[in-house]
Design a protein around this motif. Structure first.
Motif, PDB file in Angstrom:
ATOM      1  N   ASP A   1       4.237  16.651   7.551  1.00 53.89           N
ATOM      2  CA  ASP A   1       5.228  16.552   6.044  1.00 53.89           C
ATOM      3  C   ASP A   1       4.588  17.061   4.738  1.00 53.89           C
ATOM      4  OD1 ASP A   1       6.696  15.700   8.014  1.00 53.89           O
ATOM      5  OD2 ASP A   1       6.286  13.282   7.483  1.00 53.89           O
ATOM      6  N   LEU A   2       3.354  16.714   4.705  1.00 53.94           N
ATOM      7  CA  LEU A   2       2.292  17.032   3.163  1.00 53.94           C
ATOM      8  C   LEU A   2       1.154  18.417   3.605  1.00 53.94           C
ATOM      9  CD1 LEU A   2       1.258  13.853   2.256  1.00 53.94           C
ATOM     10  CD2 LEU A   2       3.076  14.481   1.360  1.00 53.94           C
ATOM     11  N   THR A   3       1.347  18.722   1.643  1.00 50.99           N
ATOM     12  CA  THR A   3       1.024  20.115   1.865  1.00 50.99           C
ATOM     13  C   THR A   3      -0.780  19.444   1.405  1.00 50.99           C
ATOM     14  OG1 THR A   3       1.742  20.203  -0.620  1.00 50.99           O
ATOM     15  CG2 THR A   3       2.573  21.540   0.776  1.00 50.99           C
ATOM     16  N   SER A   4      -1.719  20.373   1.880  1.00 55.30           N
ATOM     17  CA  SER A   4      -2.470  20.623   0.985  1.00 55.30           C
ATOM     18  C   SER A   4      -2.978  19.849  -0.274  1.00 55.30           C
ATOM     19  CB  SER A   4      -3.851  21.628   1.090  1.00 55.30           C
ATOM     20  OG  SER A   4      -4.014  22.289   2.283  1.00 55.30           O
ATOM     21  N   GLY A   5      -3.991  19.124  -0.628  1.00 52.12           N
ATOM     22  CA  GLY A   5      -3.784  17.985  -2.095  1.00 52.12           C
ATOM     23  C   GLY A   5      -4.452  16.878  -2.054  1.00 52.12           C
ATOM     24  N   VAL A   6      -4.562  16.881  -3.622  1.00 51.88           N
ATOM     25  CA  VAL A   6      -4.843  15.462  -3.914  1.00 51.88           C
ATOM     26  C   VAL A   6      -3.415  14.132  -4.001  1.00 51.88           C
ATOM     27  CG1 VAL A   6      -6.266  14.175  -5.900  1.00 51.88           C
ATOM     28  CG2 VAL A   6      -6.578  16.630  -5.206  1.00 51.88           C
ATOM     29  N   TYR A   7      -4.037  13.415  -3.578  1.00 55.43           N
ATOM     30  CA  TYR A   7      -3.063  12.053  -3.089  1.00 55.43           C
ATOM     31  C   TYR A   7      -3.577  10.947  -3.506  1.00 55.43           C
ATOM     32  CZ  TYR A   7      -0.388  15.627  -1.295  1.00 55.43           C
ATOM     33  OH  TYR A   7       0.112  16.123  -0.540  1.00 55.43           O
ATOM     34  N   LEU A   8      -2.401   9.818  -4.536  1.00 55.93           N
ATOM     35  CA  LEU A   8      -3.318   8.535  -4.312  1.00 55.93           C
ATOM     36  C   LEU A   8      -2.781   7.520  -3.867  1.00 55.93           C
ATOM     37  CD1 LEU A   8      -2.851   9.125  -8.190  1.00 55.93           C
ATOM     38  CD2 LEU A   8      -4.956   9.278  -7.109  1.00 55.93           C
ATOM     39  N   TYR A   9      -3.522   6.592  -3.082  1.00 59.28           N
ATOM     40  CA  TYR A   9      -2.559   5.680  -2.778  1.00 59.28           C
ATOM     41  C   TYR A   9      -3.404   4.295  -3.444  1.00 59.28           C
ATOM     42  CZ  TYR A   9      -8.018   5.647  -1.103  1.00 59.28           C
ATOM     43  OH  TYR A   9      -9.787   4.977  -0.800  1.00 59.28           O
ATOM     44  N   SER A  10      -2.443   3.291  -3.667  1.00 55.50           N
ATOM     45  CA  SER A  10      -2.411   2.428  -4.913  1.00 55.50           C
ATOM     46  C   SER A  10      -1.993   1.529  -3.479  1.00 55.50           C
ATOM     47  CB  SER A  10      -1.222   2.600  -5.678  1.00 55.50           C
ATOM     48  OG  SER A  10      -0.768   1.110  -6.392  1.00 55.50           O
ATOM     49  N   LEU A  11      -3.176  -0.046  -4.178  1.00 61.03           N
ATOM     50  CA  LEU A  11      -3.491  -1.031  -3.275  1.00 61.03           C
ATOM     51  C   LEU A  11      -2.565  -2.129  -3.959  1.00 61.03           C
ATOM     52  CD1 LEU A  11      -3.639  -2.954  -0.603  1.00 61.03           C
ATOM     53  CD2 LEU A  11      -5.670  -3.156  -1.423  1.00 61.03           C
ATOM     54  N   GLU A  12      -1.452  -2.681  -4.715  1.00 56.80           N
ATOM     55  CA  GLU A  12      -0.654  -3.989  -5.258  1.00 56.80           C
ATOM     56  C   GLU A  12      -0.554  -5.065  -4.875  1.00 56.80           C
ATOM     57  OE1 GLU A  12       2.966  -4.959  -6.484  1.00 56.80           O
ATOM     58  OE2 GLU A  12       2.462  -2.770  -7.660  1.00 56.80           O
TER      59      GLU A  12
ATOM     60  N   LEU B   1       0.515  -1.473   0.022  1.00 56.11           N
ATOM     61  CA  LEU B   1      -0.072   0.026   0.456  1.00 56.11           C
ATOM     62  C   LEU B   1       0.629   1.163  -0.398  1.00 56.11           C
ATOM     63  CD1 LEU B   1      -3.207   1.642   0.241  1.00 56.11           C
ATOM     64  CD2 LEU B   1      -2.357   1.069   2.556  1.00 56.11           C
ATOM     65  N   LYS B   2       1.066   1.762  -1.506  1.00 58.87           N
ATOM     66  CA  LYS B   2       1.832   3.559  -1.344  1.00 58.87           C
ATOM     67  C   LYS B   2       1.035   4.492  -1.948  1.00 58.87           C
ATOM     68  CE  LYS B   2       5.226   0.650  -3.667  1.00 58.87           C
ATOM     69  NZ  LYS B   2       6.457   0.659  -4.235  1.00 58.87           N
ATOM     70  N   ILE B   3       1.748   5.992  -1.375  1.00 60.34           N
ATOM     71  CA  ILE B   3       1.085   7.225  -0.927  1.00 60.34           C
ATOM     72  C   ILE B   3       1.230   7.722  -2.634  1.00 60.34           C
ATOM     73  CG2 ILE B   3      -0.009   9.087   0.036  1.00 60.34           C
ATOM     74  CD1 ILE B   3      -1.254   6.509   1.357  1.00 60.34           C
ATOM     75  N   PHE B   4       0.968   8.827  -3.361  1.00 62.34           N
ATOM     76  CA  PHE B   4       1.736   9.263  -4.316  1.00 62.34           C
ATOM     77  C   PHE B   4       1.001   9.988  -4.943  1.00 62.34           C
ATOM     78  CE2 PHE B   4       2.587   4.445  -5.627  1.00 62.34           C
ATOM     79  CZ  PHE B   4       3.205   4.410  -5.825  1.00 62.34           C
ATOM     80  N   ASN B   5       1.789  11.573  -4.873  1.00 59.38           N
ATOM     81  CA  ASN B   5       0.925  12.591  -4.750  1.00 59.38           C
ATOM     82  C   ASN B   5       0.123  13.191  -6.815  1.00 59.38           C
ATOM     83  OD1 ASN B   5       3.589  13.528  -7.281  1.00 59.38           O
ATOM     84  ND2 ASN B   5       4.824  14.486  -5.812  1.00 59.38           N
ATOM     85  N   THR B   6       0.385  13.710  -7.349  1.00 57.69           N
ATOM     86  CA  THR B   6      -0.330  13.210  -8.650  1.00 57.69           C
ATOM     87  C   THR B   6       0.574  13.601  -9.874  1.00 57.69           C
ATOM     88  OG1 THR B   6      -0.747  15.697  -8.194  1.00 57.69           O
ATOM     89  CG2 THR B   6      -2.354  14.651  -7.957  1.00 57.69           C
ATOM     90  N   ILE B   7       1.573  14.164  -9.143  1.00 57.75           N
ATOM     91  CA  ILE B   7       2.223  13.631 -10.998  1.00 57.75           C
ATOM     92  C   ILE B   7       3.537  12.294 -10.523  1.00 57.75           C
ATOM     93  CG2 ILE B   7       2.762  15.992 -10.419  1.00 57.75           C
ATOM     94  CD1 ILE B   7       5.694  15.273  -9.671  1.00 57.75           C
ATOM     95  N   GLY B   8       2.586  11.384 -10.035  1.00 57.41           N
ATOM     96  CA  GLY B   8       3.285  10.433  -9.484  1.00 57.41           C
ATOM     97  C   GLY B   8       4.771  10.138  -8.719  1.00 57.41           C
ATOM     98  N   GLU B   9       5.280  10.370  -8.526  1.00 63.80           N
ATOM     99  CA  GLU B   9       6.087  10.684  -6.836  1.00 63.80           C
ATOM    100  C   GLU B   9       5.993  10.146  -5.488  1.00 63.80           C
ATOM    101  OE1 GLU B   9       9.254  14.111  -8.352  1.00 63.80           O
ATOM    102  OE2 GLU B   9       7.005  14.840  -6.995  1.00 63.80           O
ATOM    103  N   GLU B  10       5.952   9.284  -5.770  1.00 62.04           N
ATOM    104  CA  GLU B  10       5.898   8.047  -4.501  1.00 62.04           C
ATOM    105  C   GLU B  10       6.273   9.091  -2.456  1.00 62.04           C
ATOM    106  OE1 GLU B  10       7.500   4.018  -2.055  1.00 62.04           O
ATOM    107  OE2 GLU B  10       7.147   3.712  -4.303  1.00 62.04           O
ATOM    108  N   ILE B  11       4.521   9.057  -2.604  1.00 63.45           N
ATOM    109  CA  ILE B  11       4.763  10.233  -0.922  1.00 63.45           C
ATOM    110  C   ILE B  11       5.769   8.526   0.241  1.00 63.45           C
ATOM    111  CG2 ILE B  11       4.218  11.385   0.646  1.00 63.45           C
ATOM    112  CD1 ILE B  11       4.436  12.755  -2.145  1.00 63.45           C
TER     113      ILE B  11
END
Length: 185
Positions: A154-165, A122-132
């Motif tokens: 650590d993070l600023t306001s915004g949209v983030y993605l979470y990926s479950l592989e 389970l990973k967190i990414f920003n909207t440009i695909g960088e792994e957080i």
């Protein structure tokens, strides 16, 4: 969503006020969990014929192992416990739920279901695909799971993605699900 239907039958009843249904969640081996009352079903008082009862437990998230017992109550205040029944819930699908709450600040819960024992990332990414960051990277049993994502400062306001592989132990193929979440500072 998952639910459990509990059915039981009495052969006869004497002075039966009803049944409190009690539940323990988590690992069946854990003794630290306390029994919680999840419902009451009215009895038939006095009866010489079989009576059937049923209740639905819709609160089966956060675990896949449960124990149930009945506390049969008499009109005079006496009670007796039934045998304990162990229930293991196994989802039929691979599901990644929407985080809750969403939007969130500073933390949110991410939940998922595994139909099979699997290697899970389970990973967190920003909207440009960088792994957080990586929240989970381990082998998990089939069932319902969840974790808390705490953004801290650590993070600023915004949209983030979470990926479950997931890679099921019975397969070499990998499946991935992705969802959006919104952090508001």
């Amino acid at each position: 969503k998952s639910y459990i239907i509990l059915n039981w039958t009495t052969a006869t009843e004497v002075n039966n006020l009803g049944f409190e249904i009690e539940k323990k969640s988590g690992s069946i081996e854990e003794e630290k969990e306390q029994w919680e009352k999840i419902g009451f079903v009215e009895g038939n008082g006095n009866s010489n014929s079989p009576k059937e009862y049923s209740i639905i437990d819709r609160n089966v998230n956060g675990s896949n192992k449960f124990q149930y017992r009945l506390k049969q109550l008499d009109y005079d205040g006496r009670f007796e416990y039934s045998n304990i029944v162990d229930v293991l819930v196994t989802p039929s699908d691979f599901v990644l739920d929407q985080n809750y709450p969403n939007p969130f600040n500073p933390s949110t819960v991410i939940s998922w279901q595994l139909a099979y024992d699997s290697q899970v990332k389970l990973k967190i990414f920003n909207t440009i695909g960088e792994e957080i960051g990586t929240l989970i990277n381990e082998f998990l049993e089939a069932g319902n799971h969840s974790t808390i994502f705490n953004s801290g400062s650590d993070l600023t306001s915004g949209v983030y993605l979470y990926s479950l592989e997931i890679t099921p132990s019975s397969s070499s193929s990998t499946q991935t699900l992705v969802r959006k979440m919104i952090l508001i500072r």
